[in-house]
Scaffold this motif. Structure first.
Motif, PDB file in Angstrom:
ATOM      1  N   PHE A  75       0.825  -1.207   0.000  1.00 52.76           N
ATOM      2  CA  PHE A  75       0.000   0.000   0.000  1.00 52.76           C
ATOM      3  C   PHE A  75       0.862   1.261   0.000  1.00 52.76           C
ATOM      4  CE2 PHE A  75      -2.433  -3.400   1.947  1.00 52.76           C
ATOM      5  CZ  PHE A  75      -3.579  -3.368   1.184  1.00 52.76           C
ATOM      6  N   ASP A  76       0.320   2.339  -0.593  1.00 50.76           N
ATOM      7  CA  ASP A  76       1.087   3.585  -0.652  1.00 50.76           C
ATOM      8  C   ASP A  76       0.322   4.815  -0.169  1.00 50.76           C
ATOM      9  OD1 ASP A  76      -0.665   4.117  -2.780  1.00 50.76           O
ATOM     10  OD2 ASP A  76       0.868   3.843  -4.313  1.00 50.76           O
ATOM     11  N   THR A  77      -0.953   4.631   0.221  1.00 52.52           N
ATOM     12  CA  THR A  77      -1.769   5.780   0.602  1.00 52.52           C
ATOM     13  C   THR A  77      -2.666   5.425   1.783  1.00 52.52           C
ATOM     14  OG1 THR A  77      -1.823   6.471  -1.714  1.00 52.52           O
ATOM     15  CG2 THR A  77      -3.422   7.504  -0.241  1.00 52.52           C
ATOM     16  N   SER A  78      -2.711   6.325   2.745  1.00 54.53           N
ATOM     17  CA  SER A  78      -3.631   6.184   3.876  1.00 54.53           C
ATOM     18  C   SER A  78      -4.756   7.190   3.694  1.00 54.53           C
ATOM     19  CB  SER A  78      -2.881   6.454   5.183  1.00 54.53           C
ATOM     20  OG  SER A  78      -3.784   6.507   6.259  1.00 54.53           O
ATOM     21  N   VAL A  79      -5.993   6.695   3.630  1.00 58.69           N
ATOM     22  CA  VAL A  79      -7.150   7.583   3.566  1.00 58.69           C
ATOM     23  C   VAL A  79      -7.381   8.158   4.962  1.00 58.69           C
ATOM     24  CG1 VAL A  79      -9.623   7.748   3.038  1.00 58.69           C
ATOM     25  CG2 VAL A  79      -8.159   6.228   1.699  1.00 58.69           C
TER      26      VAL A  79
END
Length: 190
Positions: A75-79
């Motif tokens: 994963f590369d993005t945290s919402v």
């Protein structure tokens, strides 16, 4: 045999839960006072699931998967990450920092290819699969798949979302409008 009559029927609706109850019978008349009803409302409200933290992460680019080979999604993005369990320096997993009951959901979307199966697995500590869904590949369309689990986790446990496909060759796991390559972890209780 005592015939049971519903003396009172109360419907209570709360965010994310609703339930009803009735009491009373023909021989034992019961009435609720105002304070008893308020106590029941307070008790009902205290027993509903209260979200104690939530994490949603995703990968914003395509992932290439190899035929018949499990693959942990990086994963590369945290919402959002109110659980504080995702670390970009270790992007294939989330590490639990507070023991409790969690609801976990993973979602993947595979490129169009009608051969074989597609899987999404939730893997605990690289040892146990705690959630898994397998589907035959969709013909002529993306194969969207999700898996979920409600599981008691301990401090130090870690989770991975793993994909698997048997198309006969490499196959992309695509980015699909917020649906694909997503892992959500919600703490429900201590």
């Amino acid at each position: 045999m005592i015939k049971i009559y519903l003396k009172y029927l109360i419907f209570l609706t709360f965010l994310h839960c609703s339930f009803s109850f009735g009491i009373g019978n023909g021989s034992d008349e019961e009435e609720f006072t105002r304070s008893e009803i308020l106590s029941i409302l307070a008790l009902a409200n205290s027993n509903r699931n209260i979200i104690l933290g939530s994490t949603r992460i995703f990968k914003s680019t395509v992932t290439s998967s190899i035929n018949n080979t499990p693959l942990a999604i990086s994963f590369d993005t945290s919402v959002y990450d109110t659980n504080n369990i995702f670390n970009l320096n270790d992007p294939t997993k989330v590490t639990i920092n507070r023991s409790g009951l969690y609801y976990i959901q993973g979602q993947l979307s595979y490129s169009t290819n009608g051969t074989g199966i597609r899987k999404a697995n939730l893997v605990l500590n690289d040892l146990s699969v705690i959630g898994s869904t397998a589907l035959p590949a969709a013909s002529g369309d993306l194969t969207n798949i999700s898996t979920e689990s409600t599981y008691r986790l301990n401090v130090g446990d870690f989770l991975r979302l793993q994909g698997f496909q048997s198309s006969g060759g490499n196959l992309d796991i695509v980015v699909n409008s917020g649906y694909s390559q997503i892992l959500s972890v919600t703490k429900l209780s201590e």
